[in-house]
Design an enzyme around this catalytic site. Structure first.
Site, PDB file in Angstrom:
ATOM      1  N   ASP A  70      37.385 -67.946  29.054  1.00 59.39           N
ATOM      2  CA  ASP A  70      36.765 -67.618  30.592  1.00 59.39           C
ATOM      3  C   ASP A  70      35.432 -67.859  30.755  1.00 59.39           C
ATOM      4  O   ASP A  70      34.773 -68.189  29.582  1.00 59.39           O
ATOM      5  CB  ASP A  70      37.155 -66.080  30.559  1.00 59.39           C
ATOM      6  CG  ASP A  70      36.806 -65.098  29.357  1.00 59.39           C
ATOM      7  OD1 ASP A  70      35.927 -65.591  28.529  1.00 59.39           O
ATOM      8  OD2 ASP A  70      37.319 -64.048  29.390  1.00 59.39           O
ATOM      9  N   ASN A 139      40.253 -51.861  28.582  1.00 58.98           N
ATOM     10  CA  ASN A 139      41.218 -51.628  29.458  1.00 58.98           C
ATOM     11  C   ASN A 139      42.751 -52.517  29.186  1.00 58.98           C
ATOM     12  O   ASN A 139      43.697 -52.535  30.130  1.00 58.98           O
ATOM     13  CB  ASN A 139      40.912 -51.817  30.908  1.00 58.98           C
ATOM     14  CG  ASN A 139      40.519 -53.070  31.341  1.00 58.98           C
ATOM     15  OD1 ASN A 139      40.417 -53.950  30.354  1.00 58.98           O
ATOM     16  ND2 ASN A 139      39.891 -53.415  32.374  1.00 58.98           N
ATOM     17  N   HIS A 141      42.816 -55.834  28.791  1.00 57.57           N
ATOM     18  CA  HIS A 141      42.611 -57.281  29.430  1.00 57.57           C
ATOM     19  C   HIS A 141      42.593 -58.241  28.408  1.00 57.57           C
ATOM     20  O   HIS A 141      41.805 -57.907  27.030  1.00 57.57           O
ATOM     21  CB  HIS A 141      41.457 -57.388  30.352  1.00 57.57           C
ATOM     22  CG  HIS A 141      40.296 -57.628  29.956  1.00 57.57           C
ATOM     23  ND1 HIS A 141      39.112 -56.588  30.284  1.00 57.57           N
ATOM     24  CD2 HIS A 141      39.443 -58.363  28.919  1.00 57.57           C
ATOM     25  CE1 HIS A 141      37.919 -56.774  29.951  1.00 57.57           C
ATOM     26  NE2 HIS A 141      38.040 -57.825  28.781  1.00 57.57           N
ATOM     27  N   GLU A 146      42.739 -59.095  34.007  1.00 59.65           N
ATOM     28  CA  GLU A 146      42.491 -57.324  34.264  1.00 59.65           C
ATOM     29  C   GLU A 146      43.847 -56.890  34.448  1.00 59.65           C
ATOM     30  O   GLU A 146      44.826 -57.653  34.909  1.00 59.65           O
ATOM     31  CB  GLU A 146      41.439 -57.171  35.279  1.00 59.65           C
ATOM     32  CG  GLU A 146      40.193 -57.517  35.113  1.00 59.65           C
ATOM     33  CD  GLU A 146      39.192 -56.639  34.246  1.00 59.65           C
ATOM     34  OE1 GLU A 146      39.737 -56.355  33.305  1.00 59.65           O
ATOM     35  OE2 GLU A 146      38.077 -56.796  34.292  1.00 59.65           O
TER      36      GLU A 146
HETATM   37  C1  GLP Z   1      35.297 -59.748  27.739  1.00 60.91           C
HETATM   38  C2  GLP Z   1      35.867 -61.031  27.423  1.00 60.91           C
HETATM   39  C3  GLP Z   1      37.005 -60.984  26.779  1.00 60.91           C
HETATM   40  C4  GLP Z   1      36.889 -60.175  25.436  1.00 60.91           C
HETATM   41  C5  GLP Z   1      36.425 -58.882  25.951  1.00 60.91           C
HETATM   42  C6  GLP Z   1      36.365 -57.903  24.702  1.00 60.91           C
HETATM   43  O1  GLP Z   1      35.718 -59.047  28.772  1.00 60.91           O
HETATM   44  N1  GLP Z   1      35.923 -61.473  28.903  1.00 60.91           N
HETATM   45  O2  GLP Z   1      37.567 -62.253  26.465  1.00 60.91           O
HETATM   46  O3  GLP Z   1      38.062 -60.126  24.721  1.00 60.91           O
HETATM   47  O4  GLP Z   1      35.263 -58.790  26.496  1.00 60.91           O
HETATM   48  O5  GLP Z   1      35.019 -57.888  24.277  1.00 60.91           O
HETATM   49  P1  GLP Z   1      34.507 -57.281  22.944  1.00 60.91           P
HETATM   50  O6  GLP Z   1      34.962 -58.530  21.900  1.00 60.91           O
HETATM   51  O7  GLP Z   1      32.883 -57.500  22.931  1.00 60.91           O
HETATM   52  O8  GLP Z   1      34.901 -56.089  22.842  1.00 60.91           O
END
Ligand code: GLP
Length: 248
Positions: A70, A139, A141, A146
Site C-alpha cells: 500500500d 482493527n 486490517h 479496512e
Molecule cells: C498500516 C499499514 C499496514 C500495517 C499496519 C500495522 O496501517 N497499512 O500494512 O500492517 O499499519 O502497522 P504496525 O506494524 O506499525 O503495527
C-alpha cells in the site's frame, strides 16, 4: 493442511529471524521470486535481518521482485510518512534489490484508478505472488483493507479509518495523516501462493485472537486468511498471549 500454522516465539527479533528464514528459503529455491512486502513498525526488524543476511552473503535479492501492499495518497517519497521513503530507508538502500524490480503503488498518480489497474497488471505480468508478508492493524486490517472491505477487492483507492490514521500519526512528524491510500485488495493478496502474517506486541493480542478464532467476516479483514491454504502466523508471545490463554 491445517491453516494457519502458528509459530509463537519469544521476541520481536525472533519473529524477524523466522520470517527471514522463509524469505531466504524461497529465494534459494526461486531466485526471481515475487514478494509482497508490508510497512509499519512490525517489519522493521525483518528488514534489518534481511540486510544482515545479505551482508553476510546468505541472501541474494538481485533477481527478486517486490510489490508493496500500500501507499498513502498524496505523499511524496521524500516526505514523512511515505511508504516509498520507508522502503528505501529500511530495505532498498540496504540490499541488492534492483530499483526496477521494486514496486509501490504511486499515490501521486494523476489518475489513481488507472494506477490501481496498472499495479494489478504488473502483478499478473510477473506471474503472481509467491510469498505475501503481511502485518495486521489493530482493527484487523491487512494492507489498507479496512473492516467492511470486500474479500474480493482488487487493488483500489480506499478511505483510511480514523483509528488507522491515529495509529500511523507517529510517522508524519505532526503533519496531517492522509485520509486516502492505495491498497492491494484482499482478493489480490489471497492469490499469493504462501502468506506470512507477522504479529508483535501486546496491543495486537486482542485482534489476533479475533482474527484467528472469531467468525470469518469482512468486519475483521485478517480473518479471511483462515480460508487460504498456506498461511503461517509468526507471533511473539505478547501478541499470542490471549490465544495461549484460551482453554482447550
Ligand atoms: C498500516 C499499514 C499496514 C500495517 C499496519 C500495522 O496501517 N497499512 O500494512 O500492517 O499499519 O502497522 P504496525 O506494524 O506499525 O503495527
Amino acid at each position: 493442511m491445517e491453516t494457519p500454522r502458528m509459530v509463537v516465539v519469544e521476541s520481536v527479533e525472533e519473529v524477524a529471524q523466522r520470517a527471514a528464514d522463509y524469505v531466504e528459503a524461497l529465494l534459494e529455491r526461486k531466485p526471481d521470486a515475487v514478494l509482497v512486502l508490508p510497512t509499519g513498525r512490525t517489519p522493521v526488524a525483518l528488514y534489518r535481518e534481511m540486510k544482515r543476511r545479505y551482508a553476510a552473503g546468505r541472501i541474494d535479492f538481485s533477481r527478486a521482485r517486490t510489490f508493496n501492499l500500500d501507499e498513502w495518497v498524496g505523499v511524496a517519497p521524500d516526505e514523512p510518512g511515505s511508504y516509498a521513503g520507508f522502503m528505501t530507508e529500511h530495505l532498498y538502500s540496504r540490499v541488492n534489490l534492483r530499483p526496477e524490480n521494486c514496486l509501490i503503488p504511486d499515490g501521486l498518480a494523476a489518475d489513481l484508478e488507472a494506477e490501481c489497474r496498472r499495479y494489478e497488471d504488473r502483478i499478473r505480468q510477473v506471474g503472481g505472488v509467491d510469498l505475501a508478508v503481511l502485518g495486521i492493524g489493530q482493527n484487523g486490517h491487512i494492507g489498507f483493507n479496512e473492516p467492511g472491505t470486500s474479500f474480493e477487492a482488487r487493488t483500489h483507492v480506499t478511505a483510511v479509518d480514523l483509528s488507522t490514521q491515529l495509529a500511523n500519526a507517529y510517522a508524519f512528524d505532526g503533519r496531517p495523516v492522509p485520509s486516502r491510500a492505495i491498497t492491494m485488495g484482499i482478493g489480490t493478496i489471497l492469490e499469493a501462493r504462501d502468506i506470512l502474517l507477522l504479529v508483535t506486541g501486546p496491543e495486537k493480542s486482542e485482534i489476533l485472537l479475533r482474527a484467528l478464532t472469531g467468525p470469518v467476516g469482512e468486519d475483521v479483514p485478517a480473518s479471511i486468511l483462515r480460508r487460504h491454504p498456506s498461511v503461517t502466523v509468526v507471533a511473539d508471545y505478547t501478541a499470542a498471549s490471549r490465544l495461549a490463554a484460551r482453554p482447550d
